[in-house]
Design a protein around this motif. Sequence first.
Motif, PDB file in Angstrom:
ATOM      1  N   GLN A   1       0.820  -1.241  -0.098  1.00 39.20           N
ATOM      2  CA  GLN A   1       0.076   0.007  -0.004  1.00 39.20           C
ATOM      3  C   GLN A   1       0.898   1.289   0.009  1.00 39.20           C
ATOM      4  OE1 GLN A   1      -2.629  -0.251   3.325  1.00 39.20           O
ATOM      5  NE2 GLN A   1      -3.825  -2.251   2.536  1.00 39.20           N
ATOM      6  N   VAL A   2       2.080   1.128   0.768  1.00 37.17           N
ATOM      7  CA  VAL A   2       2.795   2.388   0.850  1.00 37.17           C
ATOM      8  C   VAL A   2       3.572   2.462  -0.644  1.00 37.17           C
ATOM      9  CG1 VAL A   2       4.949   3.468   1.967  1.00 37.17           C
ATOM     10  CG2 VAL A   2       3.277   2.118   3.322  1.00 37.17           C
ATOM     11  N   LEU A   3       4.058   1.448  -1.028  1.00 41.65           N
ATOM     12  CA  LEU A   3       4.552   1.618  -2.296  1.00 41.65           C
ATOM     13  C   LEU A   3       3.780   2.048  -3.458  1.00 41.65           C
ATOM     14  CD1 LEU A   3       7.592   0.830  -3.326  1.00 41.65           C
ATOM     15  CD2 LEU A   3       6.459  -1.384  -4.183  1.00 41.65           C
ATOM     16  N   ASP A   4       2.391   1.487  -3.368  1.00 44.03           N
ATOM     17  CA  ASP A   4       1.396   2.073  -4.412  1.00 44.03           C
ATOM     18  C   ASP A   4       1.288   3.647  -4.092  1.00 44.03           C
ATOM     19  OD1 ASP A   4       1.315  -0.407  -5.524  1.00 44.03           O
ATOM     20  OD2 ASP A   4      -0.745  -0.838  -4.495  1.00 44.03           O
ATOM     21  N   ASP A   5       1.264   4.038  -3.045  1.00 45.16           N
ATOM     22  CA  ASP A   5       1.076   5.339  -2.686  1.00 45.16           C
ATOM     23  C   ASP A   5       2.140   6.270  -3.030  1.00 45.16           C
ATOM     24  OD1 ASP A   5      -0.787   7.557  -1.857  1.00 45.16           O
ATOM     25  OD2 ASP A   5       0.500   7.862  -0.138  1.00 45.16           O
ATOM     26  N   LEU A   6       3.273   5.659  -2.949  1.00 50.19           N
ATOM     27  CA  LEU A   6       4.721   6.372  -3.596  1.00 50.19           C
ATOM     28  C   LEU A   6       4.564   6.411  -4.909  1.00 50.19           C
ATOM     29  CD1 LEU A   6       7.385   7.657  -2.917  1.00 50.19           C
ATOM     30  CD2 LEU A   6       8.250   5.232  -2.878  1.00 50.19           C
ATOM     31  N   ARG A   7       3.993   5.602  -5.754  1.00 49.72           N
ATOM     32  CA  ARG A   7       4.006   5.704  -6.847  1.00 49.72           C
ATOM     33  C   ARG A   7       3.070   6.900  -7.487  1.00 49.72           C
ATOM     34  NH1 ARG A   7       4.457  -0.361  -7.037  1.00 49.72           N
ATOM     35  NH2 ARG A   7       6.522  -0.917  -8.028  1.00 49.72           N
ATOM     36  N   ARG A   8       1.966   6.913  -6.977  1.00 50.81           N
ATOM     37  CA  ARG A   8       0.911   7.808  -7.405  1.00 50.81           C
ATOM     38  C   ARG A   8       1.791   9.267  -6.942  1.00 50.81           C
ATOM     39  NH1 ARG A   8      -1.859  11.085  -4.165  1.00 50.81           N
ATOM     40  NH2 ARG A   8      -1.122  10.144  -2.323  1.00 50.81           N
ATOM     41  N   LEU A   9       2.462   9.491  -5.978  1.00 54.59           N
ATOM     42  CA  LEU A   9       2.897  10.852  -5.695  1.00 54.59           C
ATOM     43  C   LEU A   9       4.177  10.895  -6.772  1.00 54.59           C
ATOM     44  CD1 LEU A   9       3.376  10.810  -1.745  1.00 54.59           C
ATOM     45  CD2 LEU A   9       1.651  11.920  -3.081  1.00 54.59           C
ATOM     46  N   LEU A  10       4.768  10.180  -7.007  1.00 54.29           N
ATOM     47  CA  LEU A  10       5.794  10.241  -7.986  1.00 54.29           C
ATOM     48  C   LEU A  10       5.324  10.698  -9.684  1.00 54.29           C
ATOM     49  CD1 LEU A  10       8.438   7.288  -7.193  1.00 54.29           C
ATOM     50  CD2 LEU A  10       8.458   9.757  -6.614  1.00 54.29           C
ATOM     51  N   ASP A  11       4.012  10.144  -9.876  1.00 52.65           N
ATOM     52  CA  ASP A  11       3.247  10.249 -10.941  1.00 52.65           C
ATOM     53  C   ASP A  11       2.859  11.677 -10.990  1.00 52.65           C
ATOM     54  OD1 ASP A  11       1.933   9.031 -13.426  1.00 52.65           O
ATOM     55  OD2 ASP A  11       0.161   9.826 -12.468  1.00 52.65           O
ATOM     56  N   GLU A  12       2.304  12.073  -9.640  1.00 57.23           N
ATOM     57  CA  GLU A  12       1.845  13.677  -9.670  1.00 57.23           C
ATOM     58  C   GLU A  12       3.142  14.384  -9.646  1.00 57.23           C
ATOM     59  OE1 GLU A  12      -0.222  13.800  -6.132  1.00 57.23           O
ATOM     60  OE2 GLU A  12      -1.834  12.558  -6.547  1.00 57.23           O
ATOM     61  N   ASP A  13       4.207  14.140  -9.578  1.00 54.93           N
ATOM     62  CA  ASP A  13       5.433  14.761  -9.730  1.00 54.93           C
ATOM     63  C   ASP A  13       5.730  14.894 -11.242  1.00 54.93           C
ATOM     64  OD1 ASP A  13       5.655  15.348  -7.050  1.00 54.93           O
ATOM     65  OD2 ASP A  13       6.881  13.704  -6.395  1.00 54.93           O
ATOM     66  N   GLY A  14       5.375  14.241 -11.817  1.00 50.62           N
ATOM     67  CA  GLY A  14       5.781  14.153 -13.447  1.00 50.62           C
ATOM     68  C   GLY A  14       6.884  13.261 -13.547  1.00 50.62           C
ATOM     69  N   LEU A  15       7.336  12.444 -12.818  1.00 52.48           N
ATOM     70  CA  LEU A  15       8.372  11.572 -12.818  1.00 52.48           C
ATOM     71  C   LEU A  15       7.948  10.367 -13.384  1.00 52.48           C
ATOM     72  CD1 LEU A  15      11.363  11.428 -11.797  1.00 52.48           C
ATOM     73  CD2 LEU A  15      10.677  10.025 -10.182  1.00 52.48           C
ATOM     74  N   ALA A  16       8.296   9.934 -14.841  1.00 53.40           N
ATOM     75  CA  ALA A  16       7.913   8.959 -15.680  1.00 53.40           C
ATOM     76  C   ALA A  16       8.293   7.696 -14.785  1.00 53.40           C
ATOM     77  CB  ALA A  16       8.356   8.618 -16.872  1.00 53.40           C
ATOM     78  N   LEU A  17       7.667   6.606 -14.491  1.00 53.09           N
ATOM     79  CA  LEU A  17       8.113   5.228 -14.038  1.00 53.09           C
ATOM     80  C   LEU A  17       8.365   4.179 -14.887  1.00 53.09           C
ATOM     81  CD1 LEU A  17       5.294   5.234 -10.982  1.00 53.09           C
ATOM     82  CD2 LEU A  17       7.559   6.273 -11.106  1.00 53.09           C
TER      83      LEU A  17
END
Length: 593
Positions: A202-218
């Motif tokens: 859950q924390v990892l998914d939320d971290l990915r969400r925040l990175l996506d909002e930052d504009g950082l391509a995953l």
Amino acid sequence: MTSPAGQALRPRLDALRELVGLSRARLDRRTLAEAGRVLEEAAARQRHSLDLTVVAIAGATGSGKSTLFNALARAQLSEAGVRRPTTAMPVSCAWTDRADGLLDRLGIPARARRQPVRPYDPTLSGLVLLDLPDHDSAATGHREQVDRLLGLVDAVIWVVDPEKYADAVLHERYLRPLAGYAEVTFVVLNQVDRLTGDAADQVLDDLRRLLDEDGLALGEHGEPGAAVLALSALTGAGVGELREALGLFAARRCAAEMRLTADVDGVSSRLRAAYVADGRPGLTEWARQEFEDRLAEAVGAQAAGLAAERAWRREAERACGSSWARLRMWCERRGKGAPGTAGDGAGDGEQTLVAGVPVPRRTASRPLVERAVRALAYEASAGLPGPWAQAVREAAGRGAEGLAEALDEIAASAAADMVAGAAAGARRPGGGGAGGRHGGGGRTGSWRTGAGHVAPEAEDSGRATLRRGRAAGAGASERPRWWRALATGQKTLLAVQLLGTAWFAGACVGELGGPWWGPGALMVGGAATAPVLGWGGRLAARGPARGFGLETERRLRSAAAVCGRARVLEPVVAELLRYREVRAQYVIAAGEV
């Protein structure tokens, strides 16, 4: 062998360097400062081995950076503990013996350089790992060290923990501005051993969400982007996966070039507003023709043509009219003054008499000249980025200085030509309809695309155009032959009238005989035929006079256009060409080709 990333990077750096050089006279130093820094850093990095990969481990206080650093090195190389901050200076670990030059560039002191356990792990060959101080450290200078090294390393491993992974400082100060560096970024969620059950996911998914909002391509599903991993540096869970990812990353031998490419991408994006215009700016044929038409109007080309036509017809009437009409015109000229002198209110020096007709000494209309230059500058600068639009307007303004005076000289030269041409019988209208008021106002001369600087001899160019026109029509400047024929006829009719008068006088005194109607017929016939012959001459003069007027207008229009091109159009076009050259370099630097 140069990597594909390096092959694509080299022309972009060359174009960026050329772009900065061409823009120094147009853009302020602050705008170009970042591009200059990128070029300097690229040159400095390329002086060292590009097959080595420098990766920094960065994070906040207590995130476990040093513990992860030691886990990757499989040795206690960096101090880790509960004291905050623990890492006071950057510590390096190099899986190569060729890293001294790079570490000198990074400013890593010799006492902070470590070696991993030998033999080196072959999966990490060529890797240079740095343990950075805390980016949120309260100690003076720690954050400055972090910011400096983040601008020099090839890649970054951001270490976050379950408590501070959403920290606003981390996202707003670092991750969001560095979103363009996704391909050289790793984001590691550390201390997952503190989470129970599926909380880590859950924390990892939320971290990915925040990175996506930052504009950082995953980097997911085989797409390029940042790698996001979960591990525990303390227990070793997931560390092997990170070590494998780092090994593959270092084995590509292109991390430095990928980082430099991201630098060029970033600076190109921020410079875009200074180089990319809206639409397709430039001078259209309509704008160029409109400028020349306005100059022709300012210099009075049409009025000069009409005056030349009237002067030609007047001169034809004087040359071909009856003797009594010529005598009357001679008396009128004597009353007004000789041709070329002031008369009838011309004492102010504003008129010249041509064949008895007052012709204004024209000067170019200053408001019309200014309006022509402003309209041209507006059309040429429309849609250009601010600095280049300003450069175009300044070029037009410099060219406008002295333009009206140069047009005055051209108008004076044209007036002199008109006086000489009308007095000599005018030129034949060869091609007189082109470019005149009845000829559609076509273009005058060919357009030069290779523009240069403002020509101080622009008025000389205009006068040279008039001289070339005179040379082209030199053979046609003599009086037309039919003028001579009509003048001879008028003289013959005058002789007939004088003969009839003498005969009549002789008959009255009884000296001469003959029928009474003989001298009367000679006198009446001569007196009646002379005006008819003069009327025919005036009728025949309409076409040539119109042609002479059109030719005068065309030459004056052409001379004004030459002057306007040399002084205003060519400098403006030179600025537009310079912008196109710079724009082409920007396209290459931005990787848009």
